[in-house]
Design an enzyme around this catalytic site. Structure first.
Site, mmCIF file in Angstrom:
data_model
loop_
_atom_site.group_PDB
_atom_site.id
_atom_site.type_symbol
_atom_site.label_atom_id
_atom_site.label_comp_id
_atom_site.label_asym_id
_atom_site.label_seq_id
_atom_site.Cartn_x
_atom_site.Cartn_y
_atom_site.Cartn_z
ATOM 1 N N CYS A 46 0.275 -100.338 86.929
ATOM 2 C CA CYS A 46 0.910 -101.086 85.840
ATOM 3 C C CYS A 46 2.411 -101.262 86.061
ATOM 4 C CB CYS A 46 0.685 -100.376 84.506
ATOM 5 S SG CYS A 46 -1.045 -100.147 84.077
ATOM 6 N N TRP A 452 8.916 -103.009 53.394
ATOM 7 C CA TRP A 452 7.506 -103.183 53.721
ATOM 8 C C TRP A 452 7.416 -103.515 55.210
ATOM 9 C CZ3 TRP A 452 3.040 -102.428 51.027
ATOM 10 C CH2 TRP A 452 3.169 -102.197 49.657
ATOM 11 N N ARG A 460 -1.346 -106.437 53.093
ATOM 12 C CA ARG A 460 -1.335 -106.885 51.686
ATOM 13 C C ARG A 460 -1.875 -108.308 51.575
ATOM 14 N NH1 ARG A 460 4.474 -106.079 49.093
ATOM 15 N NH2 ARG A 460 3.355 -106.985 47.322
#
Length: 470
Positions: A46, A452, A460
């Site tokens: 990687c 939030w 939500r």
């Protein structure tokens, strides 16, 4: 009586299994012989794009443990030795010394198959010409760097726009190349839904990377006789790649990098009659034991695993999984007990300062397994909007229409975006609903997140969409 464990493959899964088995059983109890056909063991494939791009100083930085270090731990690791046959009935493998050419049989009581994956390399004219490179091993990375040193110009074409493709595009851009990415899909990063892939496309264009969609490569033109589709091209001589052709265009190239993904390297397993899945990978049980074979295990990029969200077998070649597989296999070989329950398909990448992440199902994945779902997409920021350095972020979330179960999340944004996908990965593993996610007690301070978090804003909105859908 001493048993013998034979391991095929000297990288993540194979050597993790060997090392864990050695921790549990002393040399007098378990002899461990491992075969690796390459020049290096236990390295990070990687990290190759970042080595090529100059972010990693040198090749040795990517090697976690050398063959000598494995041998010091009583693991007989034999480099440049290829396993050419597995004889299941007689419990032995045939090997060929790639330096000397000699062949031999080695018996086993227990066998671990960790043969990894091989890059997709379509049978196209010119695909094996000098200047055309896959990127799978450290040998591949070194060959590419050597080719860049010999490159007659500064134009690069990357074929494929998956993780390796976009990472190599960044690496070549950072080395001063003019980069063109050709890919077959509607948008780059087919691991994302097209609407999220469009954000990646826009960002790549903004970085100066030319991204060409719906481009089916037909040939690689070389300097000793390839015919131009549009106009004569400069002859480079020696048969070196000079352009990549699609059905209707030609893209000049001084170096070509193949980033079309990988397939399981299971030719040995297939010839031995071991069970393979729909994607060509070996099938195992939860203990990583090959189905139907009590003394054979398999792990890493050559196996298929259970998708915990869809309930189907899936091929997800990642180093994180390979190391976990090895730990599980080594524990079971060494007399302990461990399981690998499955994956949710979490992956992150970046192209320059753009971060890309996904976990769970895309829309096409959900449709393929017959799930009815709702989707929401929200725009937010990585920090409180008023805090310096706040960067935009787009989060897409899928939820099951009837139950509200989280099905998948995709994130594209700048600094601080990608690792937020881990919130969703944990929620998927726990089988949480999007409504339950809204109550997660995540860390908050203006330098780190809005009040939030963007993932919770999406949860939500997804909760409202589930309710609206009835």
């Amino acid at each position: 009586m001493t048993e013998r464990l034979v391991v095929i493959g000297g990288d993540a899964a194979g050597m993790s299994a060997a090392s864990q088995a050695r921790r549990l059983k002393a040399p007098g109890e378990l002899e461990i012989v491992a075969f690796e056909r390459g020049h290096f063991s236990s390295y990070s494939a990687c990290g190759i794009p970042y080595w090529v791009g100059g972010d990693v100083a040198g090749r040795d930085e990517l090697i976690a443990r050398s063959p000598e270090e494995h041998r010091e731990r009583a693991i007989d690791l034999r480099m440049r030795t290829e396993v050419t046959e597995v004889d299941v009935a007689r419990q032995r493998v045939r090997t060929r010394d790639l330096e000397g050419g000699t062949e031999a049989w080695t018996g086993f009581d227990k066998l671990v198959i960790a043969t990894g994956a091989r890059p997709k390399r379509p049978a196209l004219p010119g695909i094996d010409a000098p200047g055309v490179h896959g990127v799978q091993t450290l040998d591949d990375g070194q060959a590419l760097l050597d080719s860049l040193d010999r490159s007659p110009g500064r134009r690069a074409v990357v074929v494929g726009a998956g993780y390796i493709g976009v990472e190599m595009a960044e690496a070549l851009l950072s080395r001063g190349y003019e980069v063109t990415v050709l890919h077959r899909g509607e948008q780059p990063m087919a691991t994302l839904d097209p609407d999220m892939g469009r954000l990646v496309h826009r960002a790549m264009d903004g970085l100066g990377i030319t991204t060409v969609a719906s481009a089916e490569v037909t040939k690689v033109l070389t300097g000793d006789g390839g015919t131009s589709l549009l106009e004569p091209s400069r002859e480079l001589g020696g048969g070196r790649a000079r352009a990549v052709a699609t059905e209707d265009a030609e893209y000049p190239a001084d170096v070509v990098v193949l980033g079309m993904g990988v397939v399981p390297e299971t030719s040995l397993a297939r010839a031995a009659g071991l069970p393979l899945g729909a994607h060509g990978g070996l099938l195992t049980d939860l203990a990583m034991r090959v189905r139907g074979h009590a003394n054979i295990w398999a792990g890493g990029d050559c196996v298929e695993v259970l998708d915990l969200v869809s309930g189907r077998e899936r091929y997800v070649p990642l180093g994180t999984h390979a190391n976990k597989h090895g730990q599980v296999i080594g524990a079971n070989v060494g007399g302990d007990y461990a399981t690998f329950p499955g994956v949710v398909g979490t992956a992150v990448s970046k192209v320059c300062d753009l971060e890309i992440a996904r976990t769970g199902l895309r829309e096409k994945d959900a449709r393929a397994v017959g799930l009815r779902y709702v989707t929401v997409t929200v725009e937010s920021t990585s920090r409180a909007g008023y805090y310096p350095g706040a960067a935009p972020m787009t989060v897409k979330m899928l939820a099951e229409r009837r139950t509200g179960r989280l099905l998948g999340v995709q994130i594209v944004g700048r600094e601080g975006a990608a690792k937020r996908v881990d919130i969703a990965a944990v929620a998927l593993t726990a089988g949480m609903t999007v409504e339950a996610m809204t109550a997660l007690d995540l860390g908050y301070a203006p330098p780190f997140s809005p009040v939030w978090d963007p993932v919770l804003i999406a949860a939500r909105k997804a909760t409202a969409a589930v309710r609206a859908a009835g």
